[in-house]
Design an enzyme around this catalytic site. Structure first.
Site, PDB file in Angstrom:
ATOM      1  N   LYS A   1      17.638   7.499  -1.159  1.00 57.26           N
ATOM      2  CA  LYS A   1      18.457   6.323  -0.810  1.00 57.26           C
ATOM      3  C   LYS A   1      17.656   5.467   0.170  1.00 57.26           C
ATOM      4  CE  LYS A   1      23.204   5.468   0.902  1.00 57.26           C
ATOM      5  NZ  LYS A   1      24.441   6.157   1.336  1.00 57.26           N
TER       6      LYS A   1
ATOM      7  N   SER B   1      28.326   4.954  -1.465  1.00 58.22           N
ATOM      8  CA  SER B   1      27.236   4.013  -1.306  1.00 58.22           C
ATOM      9  C   SER B   1      25.902   4.521  -1.820  1.00 58.22           C
ATOM     10  CB  SER B   1      27.094   3.627   0.161  1.00 58.22           C
ATOM     11  OG  SER B   1      26.669   4.735   0.943  1.00 58.22           O
TER      12      SER B   1
ATOM     13  N   SER C   1      30.136   8.966   0.435  1.00 53.53           N
ATOM     14  CA  SER C   1      29.056   8.237  -0.244  1.00 53.53           C
ATOM     15  C   SER C   1      28.139   9.112  -1.080  1.00 53.53           C
ATOM     16  CB  SER C   1      28.229   7.442   0.776  1.00 53.53           C
ATOM     17  OG  SER C   1      28.954   6.320   1.203  1.00 53.53           O
TER      18      SER C   1
END
Lengths: 61, 454
Positions: B75, B151, B175
Site C-alpha cells: 500500500k 482503503s 481497511s
C-alpha cells in the site's frame, strides 16, 4: 437560529480559538461531517462509565 | 497465480529463477492492470536487482529465506527506500524520499520476498472505497463495474486479480478486512501492536495496524510468520474450539447469501453458540470519533496551508475531526477500554468469534451505496459497519472469503471476520486453514478465471 446555523457558528468559534481557518469552499462539507460526527458524539457521551475506566491510549495484551 | 509456498519452492529448487518470476510479474502488471488500476508505481530496477541477488545466493548455496523470490506489493503508505511515501495523496509529493524501508517491508525482504509495486489506496487511508481523486479508482477484479473496497483496495485487488501472491495493507477501521471481503481474498488485521508501524504513514495512530493479503489461508499464516517471527504455520487441531456467532448488531441488513454461507461454515463446527456484545453502536461511534480526531490533528497544519491540495472528501472530514472538542475524544478512549474488557471477558467462554465483514457484495462504482435500515447510505463511509467496532477492541481478525455456494453460479465474493483473543493469531489461522481445506472458505482468483477462459 436554525440548527445548521448554530453548528456553523460553533464551528467557526472553535476554529478561531485554535487558530484554524475553514476555507469558504470547504464549509458545506465540513458542516455535513460535523453533523455526522455529532450523532456519534451523542452516542458516546450518552454512556455512563465508572471513574476508574481510564482512556485506552496504550494496549499491551 | 501459485501460492507463496509454491513460488518460493520453485525458485529455491531452481525450477524457475527469481529474475524470471519478477519479469513475469512486472509484465503481467503492464498487460493486465489497466483494467483494475491496482498499482501506482512499478519498482522494476529494485525488483530485478533483488531477484538477481536471490538467484546468485541460490547458485552459491547460501540461505535465501522462506519467501525466496516471492513478489509482493505494498500500500502506498509504507516507506520504500528512495521513494516518496505518498499515502495516496499529492500533499506529500515534495517530501524527501524515504531513507529506508518500513520495518515490515524489511522483514519480508529479509525472508527473501521482493517488492515489485506500490499500490493504490484512499487518500490518507480515509475511506472504504479506493476512489482516489489523485491516483484513480481501483476496480474489483471480479467485476470491474464494482468497488474494490478500501482503503487498502490496491493491495486486495492485486491479489484477487492474480497479479501478486502477497501484499501489505493497513487497517484502522477495516481497511484490510473490507477490501479483502469485497475482492474475495484473505486478509489479517493482527493484534494491536503485534507488528511494528515504523515507516508506515499514520492515519489514526492509536487504531492503526498493518497486515498481509494473500490468496490462501496457508499463505496468510506463512506471511504472518515472516512478519512477526512467531510460528503461525503449524496447524493446530481446531476440532475442540468453541465458536461464538456474533448476533445483534452483526446480523443487520445482511445479504441472504452471506447468511447462508455463514450457516454452512458454522454447521461444520461442533461447539457453536450465539454471542451478543453490548453497546456495539457506541463502540463504532467511538472508533469514528477517535479516527476523525487523530486524523484531523495529524493534518491540521497542512490543512491550513494547502487545503485545496487534498481530496475534498478527505479534507472536509479531517477538518471536522480537527475541530472536535476533547470531551468526546477522551470519552471515546474510555469507552474503548471498557469495550476491550468486554471482549476479554467474552474470550473466556469462546475461542473464536464469527461475524460478517461487510453487509453484502461489492457496491457498483456508479451507485456507491449500501442499504442500512432501509436507507441508501454512502458505501465509502459505511462499509465498515461490522469492522469498526472490532477495531476498537484491538483483537486479531482474519478476513476470510466464503466459498461459493455449492451448485450455484459463482457470484461476487462475500467475507467473514474470524476474531480471536489477543495474541491468538496462530489459533485463528489454524481454524481458517481447516475450514478452507473443508471447502467452506476460500474464493477463486479473478485472474485465474480470466486466464482459464482466454
Amino acid at each position: 437560529m436554525r440548527e445548521q446555523d448554530k453548528t456553523l457558528t460553533r464551528l467557526e468559534a472553535t476554529a478561531e480559538s485554535l487558530g484554524l481557518a475553514i476555507p469558504d469552499d470547504c464549509l458545506p462539507g465540513v458542516l455535513a461531517n460535523t453533523q455526522l460526527l455529532q450523532g456519534y458524539v451523542d452516542l458516546i457521551c450518552g454512556m455512563s462509565l465508572p471513574d476508574t475506566c481510564l482512556p485506552a491510549y496504550e494496549y499491551q495484551p | 497465480m501459485s501460492t507463496i509456498t509454491d513460488h518460493a519452492h520453485r525458485i529455491r529448487t531452481g525450477a524457475v529463477s527469481a529474475v524470471h518470476t519478477v519479469q513475469q510479474t512486472l509484465e503481467a502488471f503492464r498487460q493486465r492492470d489497466a483494467a483494475y488500476h491496482t498499482a501506482t508505481r512499478l519498482l522494476d530496477e529494485r525488483a530485478l536487482k533483488a531477484a538477481a541477488d536471490v538467484d546468485a545466493r541460490i547458485a552459491r548455496g547460501d540461505p535465501v529465506g522462506p519467501l525466496a523470490g516471492v513478489p509482493f506489493g505494498v500500500k502506498d503508505l509504507f516507506d520504500m527506500a528512495g521513494l516518496v511515501t505518498t499515502a495516496g495523496s499529492v500533499v506529500l509529493k515534495d517530501q524527501p524520499p524515504a531513507r529506508q524501508d518500513a520495518e515490515v517491508v524489511r522483514r519480508l525482504c529479509a525472508a527473501g520476498a521482493i517488492p515489485v509495486a506500490t499500490l493504490n489506496m484512499d487518500e490518507f487511508a480515509y475511506g472504504f472505497a479506493t476512489e482516489n481523486a489523485h491516483y484513480g479508482t481501483t476496480k474489483n477484479p471480479h467485476d470491474t463495474a464494482c468497488l474494490a473496497g478500501g482503503s487498502s483496495g490496491g493491495s486486495a485487488a492485486a491479489v484477487a486479480a492474480g497479479l501478486l501472491p502477497l501484499t501489505l495493507g493497513s487497517d484502522t477501521n477495516g481497511s484490510i478486512r473490507v477490501p479483502a471481503s469485497l475482492c474475495g481474498v484473505w486478509g489479517l488485521r493482527p493484534t494491536q501492536g503485534a507488528l511494528p508501524l515504523e515507516g508506515v504513514y499514520p492515519f489514526a495512530a492509536s487504531l492503526d495496524v498493518v497486515g498481509p493479503f494473500t490468496r490462501t489461508s496457508a499463505d496468510l499464516a506463512c506471511a504472518f510468520e515472516a512478519l512477526s517471527g512467531e510460528n503461525s504455520t503449524t496447524v493446530q487441531d481446531v476440532s475442540g474450539l468453541k465458536i461464538g456467532r456474533l448476533d445483534g448488531w452483526f446480523v443487520q441488513d445482511l445479504d441472504p447469501e452471506l447468511v447462508a454461507g455463514v450457516n454452512r461454515l458454522l454447521a461444520a463446527c461442533a461447539d457453536v453458540r450465539s454471542v451478543t456484545l453490548p453497546d456495539v453502536a457506541r463502540a463504532r461511534a467511538a472508533s469514528f470519533v477517535i479516527t476523525a480526531a487523530e486524523g484531523g490533528a495529524l493534518h491540521s497544519g497542512r490543512l491550513q496551508t494547502q487545503p485545496m491540495a487534498y481530496d475534498p472528501a478527505t479534507r472536509d472530514r479531517l477538518i471536522a475531526g480537527a475541530l472536535l472538542p476533547s470531551l468526546p475524544v477522551i470519552q471515546a478512549q474510555r469507552l474503548r477500554a471498557w469495550f476491550r474488557d468486554v471482549l476479554h471477558e467474552t474470550f473466556r467462554d469462546v475461542d473464536i468469534l464469527v461475524a460478517p465483514a461487510t453487509p453484502g457484495v461489492a457496491p457498483r462504482l456508479d451507485q456507491p451505496t449500501i442499504t442500512l435500515g432501509g436507507r441508501q447510505v454512502s458505501a465509502r463511509a459505511n462499509l465498515g459497519l461490522f469492522t469498526q467496532p472490532l477495531s476498537l477492541a484491538g483483537m486479531p481478525v482474519v478476513a476470510a472469503p466464503l466459498a461459493p455456494a455449492p451448485g450455484k453460479p459463482v457470484g461476487l465474493p462475500l467475507g467473514v471476520q474470524l476474531i480471536a483473543a489477543p495474541g491468538r493469531e496462530a489459533t485463528v489461522l489454524a481454524f481458517a486453514q481447516t475450514m478452507e481445506k473443508a471447502g467452506l472458505l476460500g474464493f477463486p482468483s479473478a485472474g485465474a478465471d480470466a486466464r482459464q477462459q482466454a
